[in-house]
Design a protein around this motif. Structure first.
Motif, mmCIF file in Angstrom:
data_model
loop_
_atom_site.group_PDB
_atom_site.id
_atom_site.type_symbol
_atom_site.label_atom_id
_atom_site.label_comp_id
_atom_site.label_asym_id
_atom_site.label_seq_id
_atom_site.Cartn_x
_atom_site.Cartn_y
_atom_site.Cartn_z
ATOM 1 N N THR A 1 0.835 -1.205 0.000
ATOM 2 C CA THR A 1 0.000 0.000 0.000
ATOM 3 C C THR A 1 0.864 1.247 0.000
ATOM 4 O O THR A 1 0.336 2.350 0.072
ATOM 5 N N GLU A 2 2.186 1.089 -0.081
ATOM 6 C CA GLU A 2 3.085 2.235 -0.166
ATOM 7 C C GLU A 2 3.189 2.663 -1.619
ATOM 8 O O GLU A 2 3.798 2.001 -2.446
ATOM 9 N N LEU A 3 2.531 3.781 -1.947
ATOM 10 C CA LEU A 3 2.446 4.203 -3.340
ATOM 11 C C LEU A 3 3.786 4.714 -3.839
ATOM 12 O O LEU A 3 4.521 5.384 -3.126
ATOM 13 N N THR A 4 4.087 4.404 -5.088
ATOM 14 C CA THR A 4 5.234 4.979 -5.766
ATOM 15 C C THR A 4 4.751 6.182 -6.570
ATOM 16 O O THR A 4 3.576 6.268 -6.929
ATOM 17 N N PRO A 5 5.629 7.155 -6.872
ATOM 18 C CA PRO A 5 5.188 8.353 -7.596
ATOM 19 C C PRO A 5 4.536 8.033 -8.935
ATOM 20 O O PRO A 5 3.524 8.621 -9.290
ATOM 21 N N LEU A 6 5.130 7.103 -9.707
ATOM 22 C CA LEU A 6 4.465 6.548 -10.881
ATOM 23 C C LEU A 6 3.774 5.273 -10.414
ATOM 24 O O LEU A 6 4.439 4.311 -10.008
ATOM 25 N N LEU A 7 2.449 5.272 -10.441
ATOM 26 C CA LEU A 7 1.701 4.197 -9.791
ATOM 27 C C LEU A 7 2.079 2.820 -10.329
ATOM 28 O O LEU A 7 2.133 1.846 -9.581
ATOM 29 N N ALA A 8 2.351 2.715 -11.619
ATOM 30 C CA ALA A 8 2.675 1.408 -12.195
ATOM 31 C C ALA A 8 4.071 0.932 -11.831
ATOM 32 O O ALA A 8 4.405 -0.230 -12.090
ATOM 33 N N ASP A 9 4.901 1.784 -11.247
ATOM 34 C CA ASP A 9 6.208 1.321 -10.776
ATOM 35 C C ASP A 9 6.062 0.302 -9.639
ATOM 36 O O ASP A 9 7.013 -0.414 -9.323
ATOM 37 N N MET A 10 4.869 0.254 -9.022
ATOM 38 C CA MET A 10 4.632 -0.728 -7.965
ATOM 39 C C MET A 10 4.679 -2.152 -8.512
ATOM 40 O O MET A 10 4.895 -3.100 -7.759
ATOM 41 N N ILE A 11 4.466 -2.320 -9.817
ATOM 42 C CA ILE A 11 4.479 -3.656 -10.420
ATOM 43 C C ILE A 11 5.587 -3.756 -11.470
ATOM 44 O O ILE A 11 5.477 -4.491 -12.441
#
Length: 625
Positions: free
Chosen positions: A11-21
């Motif tokens: 649930t820790e968001l990255t600045p570019l949301l898709a960088d989480m995956i």
């Protein structure tokens, strides 16, 4: 490889949301199957789609907090899956050559033993890291990315990955400030790139096949870094976490580090033991090395040389009071020297090398991303960590205190332009006719000639820097700062590429430099800023991407000067129009002012620098007021 193995549920968001995956999208690139991938808005969230010859698959969905898998062994997932438990992710034509065997076809997957698995994946990801980050950045900023593989008929052939990326809908595709910084873009701005094995196991982008595709099907050559900078600058807001596009410096509270860091009261013996135990456990859990003692640049360099994994990575400082600090650097040994200047109470250092950093397309972004994760982890673990602002400033008194008390320095830092008002009103303190500056007029005339039609613009920007970023510039001129326009000074490695037009230094350190590129005649340069003021104490990656979006064309790199301290950066600008935008941003000028003030606290300008000062250049700047 199942998609769920790589998709994150954090649930820790990255600045570019898709960088989480990111790991999951990398897996598809390395699977070696032609596909097109994109992210699209779906209701209140986002979805990742992959289309291959077997059909369309919606892989996962972002609900505003986390990504969750949608597909269950669909065609794209099967394409990226391993054919057996011991087969590698990638086919032979993408794999490091030492792991290929003659019996395999180029499209067959390499079979790995348990002993080979760790080494194989380390080499695979390091070899392809630039193209993986390139694809991920385009995908995460809303581009539709088509990945096509050219497979050689035999092992000795050279494989290629051809990329084509179509832009998202964005109001900023043709913004003039972006084009002034990054160059003209065609309409529509379709990005293409060719990732090729130029030599065995040596992959790189083909510069002649990388850039924007024009309507005439020719390629407007641009570097991969320029293409990703453009993608970041034009990214639609739905691809970003909240707060990335916050306008900083207008009505916001600055970080404003304390001028003098006063350590807290010493802990009790029991408290100290508990702090040290917590640091040891956290360091072990995050794969840091054993303690390196004594904590000196020499011992750190010896440790890094022995480990043989390069000098870039992350470090954990431990202080005598049980506090700690997590940081990153491309040269950990040099960064330690900066820390010791400010904080001699450093007891030990632990190191986590990152060999992949030096191969990353954007080294600083790569390091900041992992540093941000480590800082959050240390906070959650409850470690007694010193903040970046505490680590940046000088412990104790400084020579500058005789001219400005620490309270006056803090007041000046709160409002630099207002703090300089009296100094600017009463004018120069320097004796302009002094024989100490004999010959400086010749240097001034030379730099004015080299600047040509840009000279008045350049002088106006020098005036803005002096009045917004230098403490009491008239009173401190020559004593703490100087500006030199050398007659013949060149920069560039291995051959001279730029001519130095002027160099403004505070103490020993260059803080504002103007250069002229020899081949094109372009005027460029850099400004030194305080990273704590620019980024803040939390989530440096978000602040980094915000900076890249608000000031396209600027590059950010660590300032490795010892006097700069551990958290100063250089902002490279490609032309004076971009510099004008930088010096019109109060957040940037605050960061530059903080850097200059803290450098003045380190030392006076040395005599050798004073002798090269050019008062005529300063006069030309003040004439623009």
């Amino acid at each position: 490889m199942h998609f769920a193995d790589e998709a994150t549920t954090t649930t820790e968001l990255t600045p570019l949301l898709a960088d989480m995956i990111a790991d999951a999208t990398w897996a598809f690139v390395l699977a070696g199957v032609d596909h097109t991938a994109w992210i699209e808005q779906a209701g209140d969230g986002l979805e990742v789609c992959v289309e291959s010859r077997d059909g369309l698959e919606r892989l996962c969905r972002f609900d505003g907090h986390q990504w969750s898998e949608l597909a269950d062994e669909g065609p794209a997932t099967r394409a990226a899956a391993e054919s057996s438990e011991d087969s590698a992710l990638s086919p032979a034509f993408l794999s490091p050559r030492p792991y290929r065997v003659d019996s395999l076809k180029p499209t067959d997957h390499v079979i790995l033993s348990a002993a080979d698995e760790e080494g194989y994946y380390a080499e695979l990801f390091q070899m392809h890291q630039p193209v993986l980050v390139f694809v991920q950045t385009l995908l995460a900023t809303g581009w539709r990315v088509r990945v096509t593989y050219s497979i050689p008929p035999a092992h000795d052939g050279r494989a290629e990955i051809l990329l084509r990326a179509d832009p998202p809908r964005s109001d900023h595709l043709y913004d003039k400030p972006i084009q002034r910084a990054l160059g003209t873009v065609p309409g529509p701005p379709v990005a293409v790139a060719l990732w090729t094995e130029a030599e065995p196991d040596s992959w790189d982008f083909d510069p002649n096949s990388t850039g924007f595709l024009t309507k005439a099907s020719t390629i407007m050559e641009r570097s991969p870094e320029t293409l990703t900078d453009y993608a970041l600058a034009v990214a639609p807001t739905w691809t970003l976490a909240a707060g990335v596009d916050e306008v900083v410096g207008v009505g916001s509270q600055p970080v404003r580090p304390s001028i003098v860091f006063t350590p807290p009261p010493p802990p009790t013996e029991a408290e100290l033991a508990a702090r040290q135990k917590a640091i040891r456990k956290w360091a072990a859990d995050h794969d840091f090395s054993h303690e390196v003692r004594p904590a000196t640049p020499k011992s750190v360099k010896a440790f890094l040389d022995l480990e043989g994994q390069g000098s870039a990575g992350y470090y954990l400082l431990e202080f005598h009071d049980g506090q700690c600090y997590v940081g990153q650097s491309i040269r950990i040994d040099q960064r330690l020297a900066q820390h010791l200047l400010n904080h001699p109470d450093t007891a030990s250092i632990r190191i986590k090398a990152d060999p992949a950093a030096t191969n990353a397309p954007d080294v600083l972004r790569h390091l900041l991303h992992e540093e941000s994760r480590l800082i959050h982890s240390a906070q959650w673990a409850g470690l007694h960590a010193r903040t970046k602002s505490q680590m940046t400033v000088i412990v104790g008194t400084a020579a500058l205190d005789e001219m400005l008390s620490t309270n006056e320095q803090a007041d000046w830092l709160a409002k630099p332009l207002a703090g300089n008002a009296d100094d600017l009103r009463y004018g120069r303190k320097l004796e302009l006719t002094s024989t100490a500056f004999a010959g400086s007029e010749k240097n001034f005339n030379n730099v004015a000639r080299l600047l040509g039609d840009e000279r008045h613009h350049a002088f106006r920007l020098l005036e803005r820097y002096l009045s917004h970023c230098v403490p009491l510039p008239n009173a401190t001129e020559v004593h703490y700062w100087n500006i030199s326009p050398p007659m013949n000074a060149y920069r560039g490695d291995p051959s001279a590429r730029w001519r130095t037009l002027w160099c403004l230094s505070v103490g020993f350190v260059e803080t504002f430099v103007i250069l002229k590129e020899l081949q094109t005649g372009d005027i460029s340069g850099f400004v030194q800023v305080n990273g704590t003021e620019l980024y803040g104490d939390t989530d440096p990656e978000t602040a980094y991407i915000r900076m890249k979006r608000q000031h396209p064309g600027c590059e950010i790199r660590a300032a490795e000067y010892r006097d700069s301290g551990p958290d100063n950066f250089l902002i490279d600008f490609p032309n004076l129009k971009v510099l004008n935008r930088l010096l019109s941003d109060s957040h940037v000028t605050r960061a530059a002012a903080t850097a200059a003030l803290l450098l003045m606290r380190v030392r006076h300008a040395p005599k050798t620098r004073q002798q090269t000062h050019c008062p005529e250049l300063v006069s030309a700047a003040w004439a623009c007021r």
